[in-house]
Design an enzyme around this catalytic site. Structure first.
Site, short mmCIF file in Angstrom:
data_model
loop_
_atom_site.label_atom_id
_atom_site.label_comp_id
_atom_site.label_asym_id
_atom_site.label_seq_id
_atom_site.Cartn_x
_atom_site.Cartn_y
_atom_site.Cartn_z
N ASN A 81 -0.32 0.43 -1.94
CA ASN A 81 0.97 1.11 -2.03
C ASN A 81 0.67 2.60 -2.09
O ASN A 81 0.27 3.11 -3.14
CB ASN A 81 1.71 0.63 -3.29
CG ASN A 81 2.98 1.42 -3.55
OD1 ASN A 81 3.47 2.14 -2.68
ND2 ASN A 81 3.52 1.28 -4.75
N TRP A 82 0.85 3.25 -0.96
CA TRP A 82 0.48 4.68 -0.89
C TRP A 82 1.46 5.58 -1.65
O TRP A 82 1.18 6.74 -1.88
CB TRP A 82 0.41 5.14 0.56
CG TRP A 82 -0.74 4.60 1.35
CD1 TRP A 82 -1.61 3.60 0.99
CD2 TRP A 82 -1.13 5.02 2.66
NE1 TRP A 82 -2.52 3.39 2.00
CE2 TRP A 82 -2.26 4.25 3.04
CE3 TRP A 82 -0.66 5.98 3.55
CZ2 TRP A 82 -2.90 4.42 4.27
CZ3 TRP A 82 -1.28 6.14 4.77
CH2 TRP A 82 -2.40 5.38 5.13
N LYS A 83 2.63 5.03 -1.97
CA LYS A 83 3.69 5.84 -2.62
C LYS A 83 3.97 7.08 -1.77
O LYS A 83 3.91 6.99 -0.54
CB LYS A 83 3.29 6.18 -4.06
CG LYS A 83 2.87 4.92 -4.83
CD LYS A 83 2.69 5.11 -6.30
CE LYS A 83 2.25 3.79 -6.92
NZ LYS A 83 2.17 3.84 -8.38
N GLY A 139 -2.11 1.08 -6.12
CA GLY A 139 -1.60 2.42 -5.87
C GLY A 139 -2.73 3.40 -5.64
O GLY A 139 -3.29 3.51 -4.55
N GLY A 140 -3.12 4.10 -6.71
CA GLY A 140 -4.10 5.17 -6.62
C GLY A 140 -5.35 4.83 -5.81
O GLY A 140 -5.76 5.61 -4.93
N SER A 170 -3.30 -0.04 -12.03
CA SER A 170 -4.65 0.51 -12.18
C SER A 170 -5.75 -0.46 -11.76
O SER A 170 -6.84 -0.50 -12.35
CB SER A 170 -4.88 0.99 -13.62
OG SER A 170 -3.94 2.00 -13.95
N GLU A 186 8.79 2.27 -10.18
CA GLU A 186 9.20 3.67 -10.00
C GLU A 186 10.60 3.76 -9.40
O GLU A 186 11.36 4.66 -9.73
CB GLU A 186 8.16 4.40 -9.12
CG GLU A 186 6.89 4.68 -9.90
CD GLU A 186 5.61 4.65 -9.09
OE1 GLU A 186 5.67 4.75 -7.85
OE2 GLU A 186 4.53 4.49 -9.70
N HIS A 245 10.00 -1.71 -6.89
CA HIS A 245 8.87 -1.14 -7.63
C HIS A 245 9.39 -0.48 -8.91
O HIS A 245 10.49 0.06 -8.93
CB HIS A 245 8.14 -0.11 -6.75
CG HIS A 245 6.86 0.34 -7.36
ND1 HIS A 245 6.82 1.33 -8.31
CD2 HIS A 245 5.59 -0.07 -7.16
CE1 HIS A 245 5.55 1.50 -8.68
NE2 HIS A 245 4.79 0.67 -8.00
N GLU A 302 3.61 -6.28 -12.17
CA GLU A 302 3.05 -4.96 -12.47
C GLU A 302 3.54 -4.48 -13.83
O GLU A 302 4.65 -3.92 -13.91
CB GLU A 302 3.48 -3.95 -11.40
CG GLU A 302 3.02 -4.31 -10.00
CD GLU A 302 2.91 -3.06 -9.14
OE1 GLU A 302 1.79 -2.78 -8.70
OE2 GLU A 302 3.92 -2.38 -8.93
N GLY A 329 -0.61 3.54 -12.79
CA GLY A 329 -0.98 4.94 -12.70
C GLY A 329 -1.52 5.52 -14.00
O GLY A 329 -1.68 6.72 -14.14
P1 PGA Z 1 -1.72 2.09 -9.56
O1 PGA Z 1 -0.28 1.71 -8.94
O2 PGA Z 1 -2.71 1.19 -8.90
O3 PGA Z 1 -1.91 3.54 -9.20
O4 PGA Z 1 -1.62 1.87 -11.02
C1 PGA Z 1 0.06 0.38 -8.73
C2 PGA Z 1 1.45 0.32 -8.19
O5 PGA Z 1 2.30 1.13 -8.60
O6 PGA Z 1 1.76 -0.52 -7.32
#
Ligand code: PGA
Length: 250
Positions: free
Chosen positions: A9-11, A233-234, A212, A96, A94, A166, A172
């Site tokens: 997930n590149w966001k 994500g990251g 994470s 966010e 998600h 999640e 994050g």
């Molecule tokens: P993260 O994000 O790996 O940076 O914690 C995961 C996500 O939001 O899908």
């Protein structure tokens, strides 16, 4: 044995040039994996990502879609706009989106339903906050997200859904759920799906862990009985890190 579904997930990261560099680097690194590999990129990178990954084992996803086919919905994207350019997956709900953009279980359901109708495979995100976990409400919250967010989803439709568990406190933050915490929560989520769809459908359902996940902890998490993959994500923003996660499970 299920294979694993590993989605990046590149966001809101990577412009066109950066996206091209990352995808080009990633393709050979994951080429031998038997896992399903997905990258969920910003809207502006979708066409390029579809083009670059054609003929490879990397699939492309978006990060949201609306429930209407067209109309006066400024800033939104219709599911058919995604399928027509070759997008196969879409992240829905998600945390966010839920935290910053007013996404609710009801809108998650609308978006999921529309995505499925258009032929997209939704990756539906659920998860509790730290406060909810610490106050003993984790199971209530997860149950509500599944019951409300999948209210109108049929068993046939569930076949095309991926769920991402999640925990919000792990996203994050660098704090990962332990292998057992993630597995236990996913087991619980699966049991809630089993109440509605039966044991067989629930055990066939892919439920990823996200929060994470990285090249150091992926192997342990992916070896757990109920964790069917990861939403990353990251660590998905660096080709060598993301490919290490993909390749940590043979
Ligand atoms: P993260 O994000 O790996 O940076 O914690 C995961 C996500 O939001 O899908």
């Amino acid at each position: 044995m299920k294979n694993k579904i590993i989605a990046g997930n590149w966001k809101m990261n990577k412009n066109r040039v950066e996206a091209e560099q990352l995808i080009t680097e990633l393709i050979p690194l994951v080429a031998d994996s038997k896992n399903t590999v997905i990258i969920c990129v910003p809207y502006t990178d979708l066409c390029k990502a579809v083009k670059l990954t054609k003929g490879t084992n990397i699939h492309v996803g978006a990060q949201n879609c609306h429930w209407k086919e067209s109309g006066a919905y400024t800033g939104e994207i219709a599911p058919s706009m995604l399928t027509e350019i070759g997008v196969e997956y879409v992240v829905i709900g998600h945390s966010e989106r839920r935290t910053y953009f007013g996404e609710t279980d009801a809108t998650v359901l609308l978006r999921t339903k529309a995505a499925l109708a258009a032929g997209l495979k939704p990756i539906v995100c659920i998860g509790e906050t730290l406060e909810e976990r610490n106050s003993g409400n984790m199971e209530n919250v997860l149950r509500r997200q599944v019951v409300e967010g999948f209210k109108d989803i049929t068993e046939a439709e569930l076949n095309n859904v991926i769920v991402a568990y999640e925990p919000v406190w792990a996203i994050g933050t660098g704090v990962t759920a332990t292998d057992e915490q993630a597995n236990d929560a996913i087991k619980f989520v699966r049991s809630v799906f089993a109440e509605k769809y039966g044991k067989k459908a629930a055990s066939a359902l892919y439920i990823q862990y996200g929060g994470s996940m990285n090249d150091a902890n992926a192997k342990g998490l992916l070896a757990m009985s109920d964790i069917d993959g990861g939403l990353i994500g990251g660590a998905s923003l660096v080709a060598t890190k993301f490919s290490a996660i993909v390749n940590s499970h043979k």
